[in-house]
Design a protein around this motif. Structure first.
Motif, PDB file in Angstrom:
ATOM      1  N   LYS A   2      50.281  -0.374  16.215  1.00 48.49           N
ATOM      2  CA  LYS A   2      51.728  -0.271  16.485  1.00 48.49           C
ATOM      3  C   LYS A   2      51.966   0.589  17.720  1.00 48.49           C
ATOM      4  CE  LYS A   2      52.639  -0.186  11.561  1.00 48.49           C
ATOM      5  NZ  LYS A   2      53.095   0.681  10.484  1.00 48.49           N
ATOM      6  N   GLY A  99      71.892  -2.916  20.648  1.00 49.27           N
ATOM      7  CA  GLY A  99      71.261  -4.232  20.494  1.00 49.27           C
ATOM      8  C   GLY A  99      69.752  -4.168  20.656  1.00 49.27           C
ATOM      9  N   LEU A 105      64.188   0.462  16.138  1.00 46.17           N
ATOM     10  CA  LEU A 105      64.281   1.438  15.044  1.00 46.17           C
ATOM     11  C   LEU A 105      64.111   0.789  13.673  1.00 46.17           C
ATOM     12  CD1 LEU A 105      67.222   3.639  16.384  1.00 46.17           C
ATOM     13  CD2 LEU A 105      64.803   4.188  16.368  1.00 46.17           C
ATOM     14  N   SER A 106      64.250  -0.531  13.596  1.00 50.07           N
ATOM     15  CA  SER A 106      64.085  -1.183  12.294  1.00 50.07           C
ATOM     16  C   SER A 106      62.619  -1.526  12.015  1.00 50.07           C
ATOM     17  CB  SER A 106      64.929  -2.462  12.235  1.00 50.07           C
ATOM     18  OG  SER A 106      64.500  -3.389  13.216  1.00 50.07           O
ATOM     19  N   LYS A 107      61.747  -1.168  12.935  1.00 50.51           N
ATOM     20  CA  LYS A 107      60.324  -1.446  12.732  1.00 50.51           C
ATOM     21  C   LYS A 107      59.650  -0.252  12.034  1.00 50.51           C
ATOM     22  CE  LYS A 107      60.607  -5.430  14.527  1.00 50.51           C
ATOM     23  NZ  LYS A 107      61.993  -5.564  14.110  1.00 50.51           N
ATOM     24  N   PRO A 108      58.537  -0.519  11.350  1.00 47.00           N
ATOM     25  CA  PRO A 108      57.931   0.571  10.557  1.00 47.00           C
ATOM     26  C   PRO A 108      57.161   1.590  11.395  1.00 47.00           C
ATOM     27  CG  PRO A 108      56.694  -1.464  10.277  1.00 47.00           C
ATOM     28  CD  PRO A 108      57.863  -1.805  11.130  1.00 47.00           C
ATOM     29  N   ARG A 111      60.301   7.730  14.241  1.00 45.82           N
ATOM     30  CA  ARG A 111      60.999   7.884  15.531  1.00 45.82           C
ATOM     31  C   ARG A 111      60.177   8.714  16.502  1.00 45.82           C
ATOM     32  NH1 ARG A 111      67.505   8.111  14.811  1.00 45.82           N
ATOM     33  NH2 ARG A 111      67.670   6.353  13.386  1.00 45.82           N
TER      34      ARG A 111
ATOM     35  N   LYS B  85      72.642  -0.669   8.761  1.00 43.74           N
ATOM     36  CA  LYS B  85      71.913   0.313   9.577  1.00 43.74           C
ATOM     37  C   LYS B  85      71.467   1.504   8.726  1.00 43.74           C
ATOM     38  CE  LYS B  85      73.693  -0.447  14.225  1.00 43.74           C
ATOM     39  NZ  LYS B  85      74.423   0.172  15.324  1.00 43.74           N
ATOM     40  N   LEU B  88      68.438   0.708   6.699  1.00 43.65           N
ATOM     41  CA  LEU B  88      67.212   0.637   7.501  1.00 43.65           C
ATOM     42  C   LEU B  88      66.933   1.938   8.263  1.00 43.65           C
ATOM     43  CD1 LEU B  88      67.619  -2.984   8.866  1.00 43.65           C
ATOM     44  CD2 LEU B  88      65.777  -2.173   7.398  1.00 43.65           C
ATOM     45  N   SER B  89      67.717   2.978   7.951  1.00 40.89           N
ATOM     46  CA  SER B  89      67.566   4.303   8.597  1.00 40.89           C
ATOM     47  C   SER B  89      67.756   4.275  10.113  1.00 40.89           C
ATOM     48  CB  SER B  89      66.189   4.907   8.289  1.00 40.89           C
ATOM     49  OG  SER B  89      66.030   5.024   6.927  1.00 40.89           O
ATOM     50  N   ILE B  90      68.571   3.347  10.567  1.00 44.31           N
ATOM     51  CA  ILE B  90      68.934   3.350  11.988  1.00 44.31           C
ATOM     52  C   ILE B  90      70.091   4.335  12.158  1.00 44.31           C
ATOM     53  CG2 ILE B  90      69.853   1.911  13.871  1.00 44.31           C
ATOM     54  CD1 ILE B  90      68.394  -0.465  12.451  1.00 44.31           C
ATOM     55  N   ARG B 111      61.110  -0.394   5.826  1.00 46.53           N
ATOM     56  CA  ARG B 111      61.119  -1.179   7.069  1.00 46.53           C
ATOM     57  C   ARG B 111      59.886  -2.079   7.162  1.00 46.53           C
ATOM     58  NH1 ARG B 111      61.654   3.510  10.950  1.00 46.53           N
ATOM     59  NH2 ARG B 111      61.626   4.785   9.094  1.00 46.53           N
ATOM     60  N   LYS B 112      58.824  -1.688   6.484  1.00 44.55           N
ATOM     61  CA  LYS B 112      57.609  -2.503   6.481  1.00 44.55           C
ATOM     62  C   LYS B 112      57.860  -3.845   5.802  1.00 44.55           C
ATOM     63  CE  LYS B 112      52.772  -1.236   5.890  1.00 44.55           C
ATOM     64  NZ  LYS B 112      51.894  -0.237   5.334  1.00 44.55           N
ATOM     65  N   TYR B 116      64.947  -7.711  10.167  1.00 43.98           N
ATOM     66  CA  TYR B 116      66.331  -7.435  10.568  1.00 43.98           C
ATOM     67  C   TYR B 116      66.687  -8.194  11.833  1.00 43.98           C
ATOM     68  CZ  TYR B 116      70.420  -4.603  11.978  1.00 43.98           C
ATOM     69  OH  TYR B 116      71.663  -4.185  12.356  1.00 43.98           O
ATOM     70  N   PRO B 118      69.685  -7.956  14.199  1.00 39.58           N
ATOM     71  CA  PRO B 118      70.943  -7.251  14.481  1.00 39.58           C
ATOM     72  C   PRO B 118      71.945  -8.151  15.200  1.00 39.58           C
ATOM     73  CG  PRO B 118      69.089  -6.254  15.669  1.00 39.58           C
ATOM     74  CD  PRO B 118      68.603  -7.548  15.092  1.00 39.58           C
ATOM     75  N   GLU B 119      73.183  -7.714  15.144  1.00 35.21           N
ATOM     76  CA  GLU B 119      74.225  -8.434  15.875  1.00 35.21           C
ATOM     77  C   GLU B 119      74.086  -8.070  17.360  1.00 35.21           C
ATOM     78  OE1 GLU B 119      78.119  -7.091  14.913  1.00 35.21           O
ATOM     79  OE2 GLU B 119      79.083  -8.945  15.547  1.00 35.21           O
ATOM     80  N   HIS B 121      71.856  -8.612  19.573  1.00 33.88           N
ATOM     81  CA  HIS B 121      70.555  -8.035  19.905  1.00 33.88           C
ATOM     82  C   HIS B 121      70.198  -8.345  21.357  1.00 33.88           C
ATOM     83  CE1 HIS B 121      69.134 -12.151  19.163  1.00 33.88           C
ATOM     84  NE2 HIS B 121      69.993 -12.102  18.168  1.00 33.88           N
ATOM     85  N   PHE B 136      56.898  -7.458  18.957  1.00 29.36           N
ATOM     86  CA  PHE B 136      57.480  -6.978  17.691  1.00 29.36           C
ATOM     87  C   PHE B 136      56.518  -7.176  16.515  1.00 29.36           C
ATOM     88  CE2 PHE B 136      61.240  -7.227  20.349  1.00 29.36           C
ATOM     89  CZ  PHE B 136      61.778  -5.975  20.102  1.00 29.36           C
ATOM     90  N   HIS B 140      54.854  -4.255  13.923  1.00 33.23           N
ATOM     91  CA  HIS B 140      54.718  -4.386  12.464  1.00 33.23           C
ATOM     92  C   HIS B 140      53.261  -4.206  12.035  1.00 33.23           C
ATOM     93  CE1 HIS B 140      58.448  -5.255  10.461  1.00 33.23           C
ATOM     94  NE2 HIS B 140      58.832  -6.036  11.450  1.00 33.23           N
ATOM     95  N   GLN B 183      61.948 -13.381  15.156  1.00 36.82           N
ATOM     96  CA  GLN B 183      61.522 -11.982  15.194  1.00 36.82           C
ATOM     97  C   GLN B 183      61.675 -11.314  13.829  1.00 36.82           C
ATOM     98  OE1 GLN B 183      62.638  -8.071  14.786  1.00 36.82           O
ATOM     99  NE2 GLN B 183      64.329  -9.401  15.327  1.00 36.82           N
TER     100      GLN B 183
END
Lengths: 283, 342
Positions: A2, A99, A105-108, A111, B85, B88-90, B111-112, B116, B118-119, B121, B136, B140, B183
């Motif tokens: 990653k 966007g 941030l939604s990936k495992p 931060r 959000k 997903l801890s955004i 998240r694993k 997601y 997003p709008e 994106h 991406f 993962h 994705q």
């Protein structure tokens, strides 16, 4: 995997920026010029530049080879410090754009990992450019003149490290402001401040004789990355720095590890602060 | 919009019955719950000197059951995106609590196992579609030939096979949306969050996306869909929640929400005399006669039969009798207008 993906992506993004392409192109022209212009004299006692033999006597107190390498190292280091910030100040803000931030941030990944991978990737992109130039010049001097100057290669590595420390400030600013323009402006402000602080005994000290003022300057100098000091030390790895005398009679002219140590601590603290800040923000 | 009356066997309805009738059922249901929020709130603050506060979410309680397609509906600014959000801890909640897959918010495990989309994106424009999925996928933890194969098959699945080596900057909005969908599916997510997935997609593309979602549900994935395209939601969601100004106003299955409200339209052969309309008004509500069409709302079927008796006693021939079903859109607008949570 990653982290590596993120680093490779950041390198790719950075090297595709016009500024670095420009640096790379100019660097290649200089390499070509050096390759064509610099030769050894037939008896091998001196070097010939553009057909003119340079006598073996010292220039500004250093040997001709050291002198040329110092000029090349200083020019390339200054250019990369200037252009490099233009090239990569936007790397972190681009990750935080609406966007895009959501996608990353939604990936495992934590931060901290995300931020540091981005910073490392940016620095690697700059480092590759610096090392490419340095290795090419080193090879030319080695093959054509027979001088395999390891100090020159080491100095290039030191410039890369100095850039990484300098970038910590830019990365923090770009993370907080999410603005490339502000990061560039404050980055340059810090660059000039670092230069002024490095030679504060010959310059800023004389502005005001107040002791508190002088101690304050000292504190700022020690808690921020000593980029100027590191670059001067990088030059000293090649040979005696002919510019040291410009810093005044008290200036240290021997190589010192201390700017590296202080900068390492300071940059680590700045990266830690930035990671902490990043991990608490909403996007 | 009309649809047949059928018995709902969605995961959420099974869960409802299990919980209602046994303790073990309750436990099983807890295991089936994939997203659960309790009094989840989020307040955004802005400005240092004249600080302003926006309450994006106000004590939201929601649960999503494994295997269902859950739709979160609401007008713009309702808090739908903020809700996702936070899961997903955004973004982080101001107060309240939530669990996803039984893990507290912030766990990387969430998240694993989630995908997601997003709008609005934005992907790095210098990458091609394939490179984007490789990036991406790498984030993962996927790698090597399996990642390459996965990326290629997903691009084919979303109809971008011929575009996979073209730079993203040349993609249309619909193509970007398809790429976003691919994705989001890279890690075979157990829980898929989609924020306006059909935005900018042509009708054929929408149908394809709906088919992908139905396939995913058949494979056991849970889908959380944010949308304001109510007709889309109505076609694929098992359950919906209506969110407005950060508050959940209603939650229910589509069939519950759009169930007949015991409102009927009776088409007769001859115009109805006012006297008869008045007498029908004694047993039914909202009686409205428009020529040969009579609208009535009745409390139960007994009252409906009384209305029919009155018509027949007066010699009126009935041509058709239609139960009125409210569309999701009707219901949505009605709920937003009332603005009250139940």
């Amino acid at each position: 995997m990653k982290i590596l993906s993120m680093i490779i992506f950041s390198v790719r993004e950075a090297i595709l920026r016009g500024t670095l392409i420009f640096y790379f192109a100019v660097g290649n022209l200089i390499i070509l010029f050096v390759a064509l212009a610099v030769n050894a004299s037939p008896d091998g006692s001196s070097i010939v530049v553009l057909g003119n033999p340079i006598p073996a006597k010292s220039l500004m107190g250093v040997s001709p080879v050291d002198f040329i390498l110092i000029q090349l190292q200083r020019s390339s280091a200054s250019a990369i410090m200037f252009l490099g910030i233009f090239a990569i100040a936007g790397i972190i803000p681009s990750m935080l754009e609406k966007g895009t931030a959501e996608l990353f941030l939604s990936k495992p990944l934590s931060r901290t990992t995300l931020f540091l991978s981005r910073a490392i990737g940016s620095t690697v992109a700059i480092g590759l450019n610096i090392l490419y130039f340095a290795v090419a010049i080193w090879l030319i001097f080695g093959v054509k003149i027979g001088v395999w100057h390891w100090g020159f290669l080491l100095s290039a590595l030191m410039v890369v490290v100095a850039f990484a420390f300098y970038y910590s400030v830019v990365a923090l600013v770009s993370l907080v402001t999410r603005s490339q323009a502000l990061a560039i402006m404050l980055g340059f402000l810090f660059w000039f401040l670092a230069g002024a602080l490095e030679s504060r005994q010959a310059g800023l000290y004389n502005l005001w004789s107040n002791d508190i003022y002088r101690r304050t300057l000292d504190v700022i100098y020690y808690v921020t990355p000593q980029v100027s000091g590191m670059l001067q030390n990088a030059t000293r790895l090649i040979g005696m720095n002919p510019y040291d005398r410009m810093l005044g009679p008290q200036a240290v002219s021997d190589f010192s590890i201390m700017p590296f140590v202080f900068s390492l601590l300071s940059a680590s603290a700045i990266y830690a602060l930035a990671s902490w800040y990043f991990s608490r923000q909403d996007y | 919009m009309s649809s047949e009356n059928n018995i709902s066997l969605s995961p959420s309805s099974i869960c409802h019955y299990l919980t209602k009738y046994s303790f073990f059922g309750y436990l099983a249901c807890r295991l089936m719950t994939i997203v659960e929020t309790r009094a989840l709130s989020k307040t955004f603050r802005s400005g240092l000197i004249r600080s302003s506060r926006v309450e994006a979410l106000k004590a939201v309680d929601l649960s999503v059951t494994r295997g269902e397609i859950f739709g979160l509906l609401g007008p713009n600014g309702a808090g739908k995106t903020t809700f996702v959000k936070i899961l997903l801890s955004i973004a982080y909640p101001t107060s309240g609590d939530a669990q996803v897959f039984g893990h507290k918010l912030g766990a990387i495990h969430i998240r694993k196992k989630s995908g997601y989309l997003p709008e609005n994106h934005r992907y790095p424009p210098f990458l091609t579609g394939l490179q984007t999925l490789l990036l991406f996928g790498g984030l993962h933890g996927l790698k090597g030939p399996s990642l390459m194969q996965k990326a290629r098959s997903l691009l084919e699945r979303v109809g971008l096979k011929d575009w996979m080596n073209v730079k993203i900057k040349r993609y249309s909005k619909g193509m970007l949306q398809r790429l976003g969908m691919a994705q989001a599916l890279l890690n075979n997510p157990e829980l898929l969050f989609l924020d306006e997935p059909t935005d900018g997609v042509d009708p054929v593309g929408r149908k394809e996306i709906r088919d992908v979602l139905k396939d995913l549900r058949a494979q056991g994935a849970t889908i959380f869909l944010n949308s304001h395209l109510l007709s889309e939601v109505e076609l694929i969601c098992d359950r919906v929640a209506i969110l407005d100004k950060g508050q959940v106003l209603r939650v229910g299955t589509i069939s519950d929400i759009t169930a007949p409200q015991l409102e009927y339209e009776i088409q007769v052969v001859t115009p109805l005399p006012q006297r008869l309309v008045d007498s029908i008004g004694l047993v039914a509500k909202n009686v409205r006669a428009e020529g040969k069409l009579l609208h009535v709302a009745v409390p139960d079927t007994r009252a409906l039969n009384q209305v029919i008796d009155l018509l027949r006693r007066d010699g009126i021939f009935i041509e058709t009798l239609t139960a009125k079903r409210a569309s999701l859109e009707d219901y949505f607008i009605q709920v937003l207008k009332s603005g009250e949570a139940t």
